[in-house]
Design a protein around this motif. Structure first.
Motif, mmCIF file in Angstrom:
data_model
loop_
_atom_site.group_PDB
_atom_site.id
_atom_site.type_symbol
_atom_site.label_atom_id
_atom_site.label_comp_id
_atom_site.label_asym_id
_atom_site.label_seq_id
_atom_site.Cartn_x
_atom_site.Cartn_y
_atom_site.Cartn_z
ATOM 1 N N SER A 119 0.853 -1.183 0.000
ATOM 2 C CA SER A 119 0.000 0.000 0.000
ATOM 3 C C SER A 119 0.890 1.234 0.000
ATOM 4 O O SER A 119 1.764 1.367 0.849
ATOM 5 C CB SER A 119 -0.868 0.032 1.257
ATOM 6 O OG SER A 119 -1.693 -1.098 1.307
ATOM 7 N N GLN A 120 0.659 2.143 -0.958
ATOM 8 C CA GLN A 120 1.382 3.420 -0.977
ATOM 9 C C GLN A 120 0.720 4.354 0.016
ATOM 10 O O GLN A 120 -0.501 4.459 0.043
ATOM 11 C CB GLN A 120 1.303 4.055 -2.362
ATOM 12 C CG GLN A 120 2.129 3.376 -3.409
ATOM 13 C CD GLN A 120 2.094 4.170 -4.707
ATOM 14 O OE1 GLN A 120 2.380 5.355 -4.718
ATOM 15 N NE2 GLN A 120 1.743 3.505 -5.790
ATOM 16 N N THR A 121 1.535 5.017 0.830
ATOM 17 C CA THR A 121 0.946 5.937 1.791
ATOM 18 C C THR A 121 1.247 7.396 1.477
ATOM 19 O O THR A 121 0.430 8.249 1.773
ATOM 20 C CB THR A 121 1.403 5.619 3.225
ATOM 21 O OG1 THR A 121 2.819 5.748 3.293
ATOM 22 C CG2 THR A 121 0.986 4.214 3.631
ATOM 23 N N LYS A 122 2.438 7.684 0.925
ATOM 24 C CA LYS A 122 2.732 9.070 0.550
ATOM 25 C C LYS A 122 3.951 9.102 -0.358
ATOM 26 O O LYS A 122 4.759 8.189 -0.375
ATOM 27 C CB LYS A 122 2.947 9.962 1.760
ATOM 28 C CG LYS A 122 4.186 9.657 2.577
ATOM 29 C CD LYS A 122 4.293 10.658 3.733
ATOM 30 C CE LYS A 122 5.420 10.317 4.672
ATOM 31 N NZ LYS A 122 5.537 11.276 5.760
ATOM 32 N N SER A 123 4.038 10.199 -1.117
ATOM 33 C CA SER A 123 5.212 10.477 -1.947
ATOM 34 C C SER A 123 5.666 11.884 -1.634
ATOM 35 O O SER A 123 4.844 12.797 -1.548
ATOM 36 C CB SER A 123 4.882 10.367 -3.439
ATOM 37 O OG SER A 123 4.624 9.042 -3.803
ATOM 38 N N ILE A 124 6.987 12.037 -1.450
ATOM 39 C CA ILE A 124 7.539 13.360 -1.162
ATOM 40 C C ILE A 124 8.860 13.540 -1.893
ATOM 41 O O ILE A 124 9.527 12.567 -2.247
ATOM 42 C CB ILE A 124 7.748 13.591 0.355
ATOM 43 C CG1 ILE A 124 8.733 12.579 0.936
ATOM 44 C CG2 ILE A 124 6.439 13.558 1.105
ATOM 45 C CD1 ILE A 124 9.132 12.877 2.375
ATOM 46 N N SER A 125 9.216 14.785 -2.096
ATOM 47 C CA SER A 125 10.525 15.114 -2.641
ATOM 48 C C SER A 125 11.542 14.903 -1.525
ATOM 49 O O SER A 125 11.442 15.513 -0.470
ATOM 50 C CB SER A 125 10.547 16.560 -3.111
ATOM 51 O OG SER A 125 11.848 16.914 -3.511
ATOM 52 N N VAL A 126 12.514 14.011 -1.763
ATOM 53 C CA VAL A 126 13.488 13.718 -0.717
ATOM 54 C C VAL A 126 14.871 14.285 -1.001
ATOM 55 O O VAL A 126 15.708 14.345 -0.109
ATOM 56 C CB VAL A 126 13.609 12.188 -0.463
ATOM 57 C CG1 VAL A 126 12.308 11.646 0.093
ATOM 58 C CG2 VAL A 126 14.020 11.445 -1.713
ATOM 59 N N ALA A 127 15.093 14.688 -2.240
ATOM 60 C CA ALA A 127 16.389 15.242 -2.627
ATOM 61 C C ALA A 127 16.205 15.968 -3.954
ATOM 62 O O ALA A 127 15.138 15.889 -4.574
ATOM 63 C CB ALA A 127 17.427 14.133 -2.756
ATOM 64 N N LYS A 128 17.252 16.625 -4.394
ATOM 65 C CA LYS A 128 17.178 17.406 -5.631
ATOM 66 C C LYS A 128 16.698 16.558 -6.817
ATOM 67 O O LYS A 128 15.888 17.007 -7.609
ATOM 68 C CB LYS A 128 18.554 18.008 -5.932
ATOM 69 C CG LYS A 128 18.575 18.911 -7.157
ATOM 70 C CD LYS A 128 19.924 19.566 -7.351
ATOM 71 C CE LYS A 128 20.889 18.653 -7.976
ATOM 72 N NZ LYS A 128 21.402 18.726 -9.242
ATOM 73 N N ASP A 129 17.180 15.336 -6.912
ATOM 74 C CA ASP A 129 16.871 14.491 -8.066
ATOM 75 C C ASP A 129 15.960 13.304 -7.763
ATOM 76 O O ASP A 129 15.679 12.504 -8.649
ATOM 77 C CB ASP A 129 18.171 13.956 -8.685
ATOM 78 C CG ASP A 129 19.026 15.066 -9.262
ATOM 79 O OD1 ASP A 129 18.466 16.016 -9.840
ATOM 80 O OD2 ASP A 129 20.264 14.993 -9.133
ATOM 81 N N TRP A 130 15.512 13.156 -6.518
ATOM 82 C CA TRP A 130 14.806 11.940 -6.118
ATOM 83 C C TRP A 130 13.478 12.218 -5.428
ATOM 84 O O TRP A 130 13.369 13.142 -4.618
ATOM 85 C CB TRP A 130 15.673 11.117 -5.168
ATOM 86 C CG TRP A 130 16.904 10.594 -5.837
ATOM 87 C CD1 TRP A 130 18.116 11.215 -5.912
ATOM 88 C CD2 TRP A 130 17.047 9.369 -6.544
ATOM 89 N NE1 TRP A 130 19.002 10.446 -6.612
ATOM 90 C CE2 TRP A 130 18.374 9.301 -7.022
ATOM 91 C CE3 TRP A 130 16.181 8.309 -6.817
ATOM 92 C CZ2 TRP A 130 18.853 8.217 -7.761
ATOM 93 C CZ3 TRP A 130 16.658 7.230 -7.549
ATOM 94 C CH2 TRP A 130 17.977 7.192 -8.020
ATOM 95 N N THR A 131 12.502 11.368 -5.731
ATOM 96 C CA THR A 131 11.216 11.350 -5.045
ATOM 97 C C THR A 131 11.143 10.059 -4.239
ATOM 98 O O THR A 131 11.563 9.000 -4.709
ATOM 99 C CB THR A 131 10.054 11.372 -6.067
ATOM 100 O OG1 THR A 131 10.106 12.602 -6.783
ATOM 101 C CG2 THR A 131 8.700 11.230 -5.386
ATOM 102 N N GLY A 132 10.620 10.151 -3.031
ATOM 103 C CA GLY A 132 10.453 8.968 -2.203
ATOM 104 C C GLY A 132 8.981 8.612 -2.080
ATOM 105 O O GLY A 132 8.146 9.478 -1.828
ATOM 106 N N THR A 133 8.668 7.334 -2.267
ATOM 107 C CA THR A 133 7.306 6.845 -2.112
ATOM 108 C C THR A 133 7.313 5.809 -1.000
ATOM 109 O O THR A 133 8.012 4.798 -1.093
ATOM 110 C CB THR A 133 6.791 6.209 -3.425
ATOM 111 O OG1 THR A 133 6.881 7.173 -4.470
ATOM 112 C CG2 THR A 133 5.349 5.738 -3.272
#
Length: 140
Positions: A119-133
């Motif tokens: 289950s995906q709970t959230k996605s956020i910008s974690v760094a200049k080039d990366w998104t974390g899900t």
């Protein structure tokens, strides 16, 4: 530490925003030259431990999976990551942001996570080039 200081750290330390806690064992999969070193160091700072690699032979409290479009089958990678997790642990899928080499469409991430039983709970910008899900594994 006060609640205000806790919130300030969450804004400045991306690992705190991801919910990592002191003492957690965090396994890292998919390490390569392009990963965000500041994020890796921030996770180690919060947990007080080095990240463990793919050869770690015990379960981890959380998994950080760096994954790019050319890395193969995302569903397979997620299923493998589930097997490395302590019950109730999180998988943080780190993917390149829009327009970066290796970008993965959100719909592909959603489909792979559902197929893997996550289950995906959230996605956020974690760094200049990366998104974390953040993905949560089902209870076993």
């Amino acid at each position: 530490m006060s609640a205000t200081a806790d919130h300030a750290e969450e804004r400045t330390n991306p690992a705190a925003r991801l919910g990592f806690q002191p003492g957690q064992v965090v396994q890292e999969i998919g390490y390569d030259d392009d990963v965000d070193q500041e994020l890796r160091e921030a996770i180690e700072e919060i947990t007080g431990q080095d990240l463990v690699d793919e050869d770690y032979d015990d379960v981890a409290d959380a998994v950080v999976l760096w994954f790019r479009d050319e890395d193969g089958d995302l569903t397979d990678a997620l299923v493998d990551a589930i097997g490395m997790l302590e019950d109730g642990g999180d998988i943080w899928l780190m993917t390149p942001k829009t327009g970066r080499d290796g970008y993965i469409e959100p719909s592909d991430i959603n489909e792979a996570s559902q197929t893997a039983g996550l289950s995906q709970t959230k996605s956020i910008s974690v760094a200049k080039d990366w998104t974390g899900t953040r993905m949560v594994a089902p209870k076993r």
